[in-house]
Design a protein around this motif. Structure first.
Motif, short mmCIF file in Angstrom:
data_model
loop_
_atom_site.label_atom_id
_atom_site.label_comp_id
_atom_site.label_asym_id
_atom_site.label_seq_id
_atom_site.Cartn_x
_atom_site.Cartn_y
_atom_site.Cartn_z
N TYR A 84 0.23 5.59 0.43
CA TYR A 84 1.03 4.74 -0.48
C TYR A 84 0.62 4.97 -1.93
O TYR A 84 1.37 4.61 -2.85
N GLY A 85 -0.60 5.52 -2.13
CA GLY A 85 -1.02 5.83 -3.50
C GLY A 85 -1.42 4.61 -4.31
O GLY A 85 -1.28 4.59 -5.54
N VAL A 86 -1.97 3.58 -3.67
CA VAL A 86 -2.35 2.36 -4.39
C VAL A 86 -3.87 2.17 -4.40
O VAL A 86 -4.38 1.07 -4.60
N GLY A 87 -4.58 3.29 -4.19
CA GLY A 87 -6.04 3.22 -4.28
C GLY A 87 -6.50 3.25 -5.73
O GLY A 87 -5.69 3.14 -6.67
N ILE A 138 -4.88 -10.61 2.11
CA ILE A 138 -4.04 -9.97 3.14
C ILE A 138 -4.98 -9.12 3.98
O ILE A 138 -5.66 -8.23 3.45
N LEU A 139 -5.09 -9.44 5.27
CA LEU A 139 -5.98 -8.67 6.16
C LEU A 139 -5.41 -7.27 6.40
O LEU A 139 -6.09 -6.27 6.28
N PHE A 140 -4.13 -7.23 6.74
CA PHE A 140 -3.45 -5.94 6.98
C PHE A 140 -1.98 -6.06 6.58
O PHE A 140 -1.40 -7.13 6.69
N GLY A 141 -1.42 -4.96 6.07
CA GLY A 141 0.03 -4.91 5.89
C GLY A 141 0.55 -5.08 4.48
O GLY A 141 1.77 -5.11 4.27
N GLU A 142 -0.37 -5.17 3.48
CA GLU A 142 0.18 -5.26 2.13
C GLU A 142 1.04 -4.04 1.83
O GLU A 142 0.82 -2.98 2.41
N HIS A 143 1.98 -4.17 0.99
CA HIS A 143 3.00 -3.16 0.63
C HIS A 143 3.92 -2.81 1.78
O HIS A 143 5.13 -2.82 1.61
N ALA A 144 3.37 -2.56 2.98
CA ALA A 144 4.24 -2.28 4.14
C ALA A 144 5.16 -3.47 4.40
O ALA A 144 6.31 -3.31 4.82
N VAL A 145 4.62 -4.67 4.13
CA VAL A 145 5.41 -5.90 4.34
C VAL A 145 6.61 -5.94 3.41
O VAL A 145 7.68 -6.45 3.78
N ILE A 178 6.87 8.73 4.58
CA ILE A 178 6.29 7.39 4.40
C ILE A 178 6.68 6.45 5.55
O ILE A 178 5.89 5.57 5.93
N ASP A 179 7.85 6.61 6.14
CA ASP A 179 8.21 5.71 7.26
C ASP A 179 7.16 5.72 8.38
O ASP A 179 6.75 4.65 8.86
N PRO A 180 6.68 6.90 8.81
CA PRO A 180 5.63 6.89 9.86
C PRO A 180 4.37 6.15 9.43
O PRO A 180 3.70 5.49 10.23
N VAL A 181 4.07 6.24 8.11
CA VAL A 181 2.89 5.52 7.58
C VAL A 181 3.12 4.02 7.71
O VAL A 181 2.27 3.27 8.21
N SER A 182 4.30 3.58 7.29
CA SER A 182 4.62 2.15 7.36
C SER A 182 4.63 1.67 8.81
O SER A 182 4.14 0.57 9.13
N ILE A 207 7.75 1.46 -3.29
CA ILE A 207 9.17 1.47 -2.87
C ILE A 207 9.81 2.81 -3.25
O ILE A 207 10.48 3.45 -2.43
N ASN A 208 9.57 3.26 -4.48
CA ASN A 208 10.17 4.53 -4.93
C ASN A 208 9.67 5.70 -4.07
O ASN A 208 10.44 6.57 -3.66
N ARG A 209 8.35 5.71 -3.76
CA ARG A 209 7.78 6.79 -2.93
C ARG A 209 8.41 6.75 -1.55
O ARG A 209 8.76 7.78 -0.96
N SER A 210 8.59 5.54 -1.02
CA SER A 210 9.18 5.39 0.33
C SER A 210 10.62 5.88 0.34
O SER A 210 11.08 6.50 1.31
N GLN A 211 11.35 5.65 -0.74
CA GLN A 211 12.76 6.08 -0.81
C GLN A 211 12.87 7.58 -1.04
O GLN A 211 13.77 8.24 -0.53
#
Ligand SMILES: Nc1ncnc2c1ncn2[C@@H]1O[C@H](COP(=O)(O)OP(=O)(O)O)[C@@H](O)[C@H]1O
Ligand SMILES: C[C@@](O)(CCOP(=O)(O)O)CC(=O)O
Ligand SMILES: [Mg+2]
Length: 393
Positions: A319-322, A20-27, A270-274, A260-264
């Motif tokens: 997103y905390g997935v580092g 995935i070049l860009f957009g993982e998790h945001a997708v 998180i919405d501005p990040v997405s 998903i939980n962090r976004s909710q």
């Protein structure tokens, strides 16, 4: 009595992994992502048997190896999919009760996924020997789960002579490649893609569908949950990409659920990040189109490097997935003037580094040695490979 032709028939299928070049998790959250297929592929060989059994070999899953079950064992399950719902031309989700019954045969979610797809597509009406192996590292962010599902669904539909297109000339193999393989037509590919998505849902709960789409159709595509896939017919510019495997195992399912939980829980944060990640994906598309028009690769490279850094920072910091291993690779490559981001679910797994057009073999070897000395395996990716390929012997 099985006719000799059917008994001797062998179906070989392969399906690519992806980056995935860009957009993982945001997708997963409804934003745009861009992915391209890899030359690393899952391979499935399916042959009939006259034992009314499923004989399965998964050599890459050491904890499993191989297994064999009488088909009757599945057919007699209370929630075995039958009747109107069980139309193999209309992919359906696995009933949670049926999943629980399948999990009495195996504790491995991937094998339960296999058994669901096998039961749903074949109705357990014919005995098969099936071997699935893969070039892809498992659980590393390169879409091994999706290629596993796509290869399996493509193979089972072919072995059962189930065609959404009614078996058009393309699906009869009218346009075989030099290896005797053909891509199924778009209508059949859509069926394979939708069945594979049902498998991905079992594997990790809430997949966006991008992984199975790029494994089915190959090349490069953009994806949103609302609009689905859009193939980039001209592919992507000749970017040079180094894949590095942190060798840190992680669970796509847990990572996706956490985002998903962090976004909710922190919607306003998180919405501005997405939305920014969505902008990055759209800007990448605009850069690709600009490159098609002006062939200015330096401009493209500079923009891609900035977007790699931005997307990595947002994935890790917001997103905390580092992961520390990813940060280490980002640092090593940055010291050589290169830019790196995680690909797939993150939390370890694989990262992608944008090599420069000017990166020569000596610099590349120096980089790979620095990464190897730090305990990581890296290789230059071949991207844009064909999607699912079928050979029926
Ligand atoms: N070659 C394979 N053999 C058996 N199972 C596989 C294979 N490749 C993938 N899988 C299944 O897919 C799962 C990995 O999926 P996932 O966590 O999404 O990682 P990835 O980033 O590789 O897609 C494995 O746990 C396994 O169940
Ligand atoms: C994190 C995500 O965007 C990609 C997952 O990729 P992988 O399973 O880690 O290869 C999830 C999804 O889109 O289904
Ligand atoms: Mg996966």
């Amino acid at each position: 009595m099985i006719s000799n032709i059917e008994e001797d028939r062998q179906v070989c299928v392969s399906a690519p992994g992806k980056i995935i070049l860009f957009g993982e998790h945001a997708v997963v959250l409804g934003k745009t992502a861009i992915a391209t297929s890899l030359s690393l592929r899952a391979k499935i060989v399916i042959t009939r048997n006259t034992e009314n059994k499923l004989n399965l070999e998964l050599p890459d899953l050491k904890e499993f190896g191989s297994g064999s079950w009488p088909l009757e064992e599945f057919r007699k399950l209370n929630d075995f999919p039958k009747g109107d719902i069980a139309d193999p031309l209309k992919p359906f989700e696995c009933n949670p009760e049926f999943l629980n019954q399948l999990l009495t045969f195996t504790s491995v979610k991937g094998i339960a996924t296999f058994l669901f797809l096998f039961s749903a597509i074949t109705q357990c009406t014919k005995g098969f020997n099936i071997k699935l192996s893969s070039d892809l590292p498992i659980g590393a962010g390169l879409g091994s789960s999706a290629s596993f599902c796509v290869g399996l669904c493509g193979g089972l539909l072919e072995a059962m002579d189930i065609y959404a297109c009614g078996k058009c000339d393309q699906c009869k193999g009218a346009h075989k490649n030099s290896d005797g393989e053909h891509n199924p037509c778009t209508v059949q590919s859509d069926l394979i893609n939708l069945w594979s998505l049902q498998g991905e849902k079992l594997m990790h709960g809430t997949p966006s569908g991008i992984d199975n789409a790029v494994s089915t159709f190959g090349k490069a595509l953009t994806f949103t949950r609302r609009a689905g896939y859009k193939i980039l017919d001209r592919g992507i510019p000749p970017l040079r990409i180094l894949i590095t495997n942190t060798r840190v195992g992680r669970s796509t399912k847990i990572l996706v659920e956490n985002v998903i939980n962090r976004s909710q829980k922190y919607t306003d944060l998180i919405d501005p990040v997405s939305n920014l990640i969505d902008t990055i994906s759209m800007q990448c598309l605009a850069c690709f189109e600009r490159y098609e028009a002006d062939s200015n690769f330096d401009e493209l490279q500079s923009a891609m490097e900035l977007m790699f850094d931005m997307n990595q920072s947002l994935l890790s910091g917001c997103y905390g997935v580092g992961h520390s291993s990813i940060d280490n690779i980002v640092s090593i490559t940055k010291s050589m003037g290169l830019h790196t981001k995680l690909t797939g679910a993150g939390g370890g797994g694989c990262v992608i580094t944008l090599l420069k057009p000017s990166t020569d073999s000596q610099q590349l070897e120096q980089l790979k040695k620095a990464l190897s000395d730090a305990g990581y395996e890296s290789w230059e990716a071949t991207i844009g490979d064909p999607g699912v390929l079928i050979k029926s012997l």
